[in-house]
Design an enzyme around this catalytic site. Structure first.
Site, PDB file in Angstrom:
ATOM      1  N   ASN A  24      67.042  71.541  34.703  1.00  0.00           N
ATOM      2  CA  ASN A  24      67.400  72.931  34.565  1.00  0.00           C
ATOM      3  C   ASN A  24      68.699  72.810  33.822  1.00  0.00           C
ATOM      4  OD1 ASN A  24      68.520  75.495  34.800  1.00  0.00           O
ATOM      5  ND2 ASN A  24      67.139  76.100  36.543  1.00  0.00           N
ATOM      6  N   GLU A 170      54.650  75.359  41.782  1.00  0.00           N
ATOM      7  CA  GLU A 170      56.172  76.042  41.619  1.00  0.00           C
ATOM      8  C   GLU A 170      55.725  77.463  41.573  1.00  0.00           C
ATOM      9  OE1 GLU A 170      59.290  74.546  40.810  1.00  0.00           O
ATOM     10  OE2 GLU A 170      58.414  72.764  41.670  1.00  0.00           O
ATOM     11  N   ARG A 202      57.001  69.979  36.948  1.00  0.00           N
ATOM     12  CA  ARG A 202      57.077  70.661  38.212  1.00  0.00           C
ATOM     13  C   ARG A 202      55.680  70.976  38.722  1.00  0.00           C
ATOM     14  NH1 ARG A 202      62.299  72.877  38.927  1.00  0.00           N
ATOM     15  NH2 ARG A 202      63.735  71.960  37.889  1.00  0.00           N
ATOM     16  N   HIS A 238      60.019  75.324  33.758  1.00  0.00           N
ATOM     17  CA  HIS A 238      58.721  76.143  34.332  1.00  0.00           C
ATOM     18  C   HIS A 238      58.282  76.549  32.753  1.00  0.00           C
ATOM     19  CE1 HIS A 238      60.789  76.806  38.290  1.00  0.00           C
ATOM     20  NE2 HIS A 238      59.705  75.838  38.364  1.00  0.00           N
ATOM     21  N   CYS A 355      62.493  85.057  36.266  1.00  0.00           N
ATOM     22  CA  CYS A 355      62.680  84.038  37.498  1.00  0.00           C
ATOM     23  C   CYS A 355      62.970  84.926  38.739  1.00  0.00           C
ATOM     24  CB  CYS A 355      63.779  83.315  37.265  1.00  0.00           C
ATOM     25  SG  CYS A 355      63.521  81.791  36.277  1.00  0.00           S
TER      26      CYS A 355
END
Length: 420
Positions: A24, A170, A202, A238, A355
């Protein structure tokens, strides 16, 4: 009446920049900076208020208790809560930072949600995400599950525990849904990553397949799609960093998927009315898309039936992205408006508007009303946050017992305010 409800995470009082999320880029680049938990929580509430001003139904989920002394006790630290924290911080500051993380704020990672119209038993299904690929997030799922079982206790819902941690899951950040209308049956798209790139993938395909089986999804309306390794390596940890869907519209970067043409062909077969709005790299580079969180926006249907994007202010401030968006809404496509909101504190820690929310299609009457937001409740929450949340947390503050006490007291006051 069935509608889409966005459940945003209330940002907790230990919001800090410990850079715990490898891959990230925003999280890593702000390591050691001074965070502002009070501003973060108020910015999140302001975004929720704005969504309500558009005529959308808004819910929220509670921050988890941090520092997480229960987890630290599992690791062998003993004594009172303060003694456990002191011992853990003294022995392993990095471990203690993981116990303090406020990352449950990003509720797109709380669970994967399938509306009742997609599920064989006619109930809406929620599978809690295990978040097993990052230590600080892997501790969340038991408490998230407990909270979801309260919010969605009505028989209209089925809440599932996390899939085994061997298979990283996730949640909704790697899941999309296309449909003619929120209450209609749709096509569910599970996006997974392959291992072996610069950053870890992920989402495991087997986890996605397990969730689809649990929810009783029809195979003829379910897709499993590989995320582009190029996107992951560029910092799209993501799928929701490079793609977002709403009703019949998929808004995605040219390099979001390993095989975008294949996905388009599948959608043409499974849902002919689907519209793919593909953003070319020549207009918006992957780096600009990720830096601005263009796709980590909320693509929503407002009451007049048109679609709008709720974007972070960083998208406005990125010249190529702003130019693209101006052209987008000036055209005759399905996205008719863009709105910019200030969520700077969340963005600096690696999470944008999308998010911060978990989408649930349901009748609000079936949901515990304590989790639904209105103007009066927002007023009360803002006053509580202004009084109780820390103003700032610097890199050396996580070891301060006064901060731990303030965080525990703030969450206790929140629970009391909401009658939990």
């Amino acid at each position: 009446m069935i509608r889409e409800i966005n459940f945003d995470g209330l940002i907790g009082p230990t919001h800090n920049y410990a850079a715990l999320s490898f891959g990230n880029l925003a999280s890593q680049s702000n390591a050691g900076a001074v965070s502002r938990p009070r501003d973060a929580a108020l910015q999140g509430l302001a975004k929720m208020r704005f969504a309500m001003s558009l005529g959308l139904t808004q819910g929220f989920l509670l921050p988890l208790e941090r520092p997480n002394t229960a987890w630290l006790r599992e690791l062998g630290f003993a004594g009172s809560d303060a003694q456990v924290c002191a011992a853990a911080h003294g022995a392993d500051p990095r471990l203690f930072a993981q116990a303090c993380s406020a990352s449950s704020m990003w509720t797109a990672n709380a669970a994967t949600v399938s509306p009742a119209s997609d599920c064989a038993d006619g109930r809406a299904h929620l599978s809690v995400a295990n978040l097993s690929r990052m230590t600080h997030r892997s501790t969340e799922h038991p408490d998230t599950e407990a909270q979801l079982r309260i919010a969605f206790a009505h028989p209209a819902f089925a809440v599932h525990a996390a899939v085994p941690a061997t298979f990283g899951d996730e949640g909704a950040a790697n899941h999309m849904r296309l449909t003619g209308g929120h209450g209609e049956a749709g096509v569910e798209i599970f996006v997974y990553g392959e291992e072996g790139g610069k950053f870890p993938a992920r989402q495991n395909r087997r986890a996605s397949e397990a969730v689809a089986r649990r929810h009783g999804l029809a195979p003829i309306r379910t897709l499993f799609v590989a995320q582009s390794q190029t996107a992951i390596d560029a910092g799209a940890f993501h799928n929701d960093v490079v793609a977002v869907a709403n009703e019949h519209v998929l808004f995605a970067h040219e390099h979001a998927f390993a095989d975008l043409d294949g996905l388009k062909a599948d959608l043409a077969r499974m849902m002919p009315q689907a519209v793919v709005v593909e953003v070319p790299a020549s207009a918006v580079s992957l780096s600009d898309a990720i830096r601005s969180y263009l796709f980590n926006s909320q693509l929503v249907t407002v009451p007049d039936g048109s679609m709008a994007l709720i974007l972070p202010m960083e998208a406005h401030d990125c010249a190529p992205v702003k130019a693209y968006l101006d052209t987008l809404v000036a055209g005759n496509g399905p996205i008719r408006a863009v709105h910019y909101v200030q969520v700077r504190e969340s963005m600096r820690n690696g999470g944008g508007p999308a998010c911060l929310r978990l989408r649930v299609v349901a009748d609000p009457a079936t949901i515990d009303p304590r989790f639904l937001l209105d103007a009066a409740k927002a007023d009360a929450l803002e006053a509580l946050i202004a009084a109780q949340w820390p103003e700032a947390i610097g890199p050396d503050d996580l070891g301060n017992p006064d901060l731990w006490a303030q965080a525990w007291a703030a969450r206790k006051a929140l629970l009391a305010e909401l009658a939990f």
